[in-house]
Enzyme design. Structure first.
Site, PDB file in Angstrom:
ATOM      1  N   SER A  21       0.679  -8.491  -4.676  1.00 48.23           N
ATOM      2  CA  SER A  21       0.043  -9.095  -5.852  1.00 48.23           C
ATOM      3  C   SER A  21       1.062  -9.624  -6.853  1.00 48.23           C
ATOM      4  O   SER A  21       2.189  -9.121  -6.956  1.00 48.23           O
ATOM      5  CB  SER A  21      -0.850  -8.061  -6.534  1.00 48.23           C
ATOM      6  OG  SER A  21      -1.713  -7.445  -5.604  1.00 48.23           O
TER       7      SER A  21
HETATM    8  N1  SAH Z   1      -1.447  -4.037  -4.065  1.00 48.09           N
HETATM    9  C1  SAH Z   1      -1.066  -4.626  -2.817  1.00 48.09           C
HETATM   10  C2  SAH Z   1      -2.025  -5.745  -2.556  1.00 48.09           C
HETATM   11  C3  SAH Z   1      -2.198  -6.054  -1.137  1.00 48.09           C
HETATM   12  S1  SAH Z   1      -3.408  -7.303  -0.813  1.00 48.09           S
HETATM   13  C4  SAH Z   1       0.356  -5.151  -2.933  1.00 48.09           C
HETATM   14  O1  SAH Z   1       0.727  -5.539  -4.045  1.00 48.09           O
HETATM   15  O2  SAH Z   1       1.070  -5.210  -1.939  1.00 48.09           O
HETATM   16  C5  SAH Z   1      -4.845  -6.341  -0.511  1.00 48.09           C
HETATM   17  C6  SAH Z   1      -4.744  -5.349   0.595  1.00 48.09           C
HETATM   18  O3  SAH Z   1      -6.073  -4.833   0.804  1.00 48.09           O
HETATM   19  C7  SAH Z   1      -4.294  -5.900   1.934  1.00 48.09           C
HETATM   20  O4  SAH Z   1      -3.189  -5.153   2.378  1.00 48.09           O
HETATM   21  C8  SAH Z   1      -5.499  -5.708   2.853  1.00 48.09           C
HETATM   22  O5  SAH Z   1      -5.141  -5.413   4.183  1.00 48.09           O
HETATM   23  C9  SAH Z   1      -6.210  -4.555   2.186  1.00 48.09           C
HETATM   24  N2  SAH Z   1      -7.644  -4.453   2.511  1.00 48.09           N
HETATM   25  C10 SAH Z   1      -8.549  -5.439   2.684  1.00 48.09           C
HETATM   26  N3  SAH Z   1      -9.764  -4.933   2.967  1.00 48.09           N
HETATM   27  C11 SAH Z   1      -9.608  -3.576   2.984  1.00 48.09           C
HETATM   28  C12 SAH Z   1     -10.490  -2.497   3.202  1.00 48.09           C
HETATM   29  N4  SAH Z   1     -11.777  -2.670   3.481  1.00 48.09           N
HETATM   30  N5  SAH Z   1      -9.984  -1.251   3.124  1.00 48.09           N
HETATM   31  C13 SAH Z   1      -8.679  -1.025   2.833  1.00 48.09           C
HETATM   32  N6  SAH Z   1      -7.799  -2.007   2.614  1.00 48.09           N
HETATM   33  C14 SAH Z   1      -8.254  -3.272   2.676  1.00 48.09           C
END
Ligand code: SAH
Length: 222
Positions: free
Chosen positions: A72
């Site tokens: 993010s």
């Molecule tokens: N805070 C993280 C953001 C990652 S993007 C960072 O800064 O790196 C959002 C993440 O949510 C992704 O890794 C994706 O795989 C995960 N995601 C999407 N749907 C999901 C679900 N149903 N359960 C758990 N994780 C999920």
């Protein structure tokens, strides 16, 4: 004479860039919470970014981390953390571990962090990065974050890093009375950030700013 040595912030080649990121992208845009600012100065964001994008780690944008996901943008992370007003004794649930960057910030601010990630490969990489950086108050599990993590509930705060059309009810159920949840709500194209407080068992919802996150996908990844 006893000499008291003050530990410097972690020294690394990106330190100046990180300081500039906090000053220009975070503090100057109105984030005032000193604990959030300090956590962002300390957590080495570039360690959570793939080698090929490392030079861009402190820019004002999300970056690819594999599996079609992104780390993010720093400013939106700071906004979410400030609104959650996390205290040092809090137990926090994070949905969407991704790179583990927000997990690390939460681990600086709270007592315990539980994080759920849908992609096994991302969860494994985040776990090894966090271990290498010696974050010991974090547990990660692979699964569908829409179900939360019942075993360690209730949580003082819940941070959801992926967009959903509506708040998953299981997450609200796992929030402590008086607890706060922040999540992006809306379609894939654009969402609004919602801050939800559990007051006498019901939802007190505040609509914050517009944002854009990857979608919270139903079910575990194959
Ligand atoms: N805070 C993280 C953001 C990652 S993007 C960072 O800064 O790196 C959002 C993440 O949510 C992704 O890794 C994706 O795989 C995960 N995601 C999407 N749907 C999901 C679900 N149903 N359960 C758990 N994780 C999920």
């Amino acid at each position: 004479m006893k000499c008291v040595v003050e530990l410097p912030l972690q020294l690394d080649s990106f330190q100046a860039q990180r300081e500039a990121m906090v000053r220009e992208q975070i503090a100057e845009r109105g984030i005032r919470d000193v604990r959030v600012l300090e956590a962002m100065r300390r957590v080495v964001r570039h360690e959570f970014v793939p080698e090929s994008f490392r030079q861009h780690s402190y820019e004002d944008r999300p970056l690819p981390i594999g599996e079609g996901q992104t780390i993010s943008q720093p400013y939106i992370v700071a906004t979410m953390l400030e609104h959650l007003a996390i205290r040092s004794g809090d137990r926090v649930l994070e949905i969407g571990t991704g790179s583990g960057y927000v997990t690390a910030l939460l681990a600086q601010l709270a007592a315990e962090v539980f994080s759920v990630e849908r992609h096994e490969s991302l969860a494994a990489l985040a776990e090894s990065t966090l271990l290498r950086l010696e974050f010991r108050n974090v547990k990660i599990r692979v699964g569908d974050g829409r179900e939360g993590w019942e075993e360690y509930a209730p949580y003082d705060a819940i941070l959801v890093s992926a967009a959903t059309a509506a708040m998953p009810p299981e997450l609200f159920a796992q929030l402590r009375e008086g607890g706060r949840m922040i999540l992006p709500v809306g379609p894939a194209s654009s969402q609004e950030l919602q801050l939800i407080r559990k007051a006498s068992g019901s939802r007190d919802i505040r609509i914050l700013e517009g944002c854009r996150f990857v979608p919270l996908v139903e079910g575990e990844a194959e």
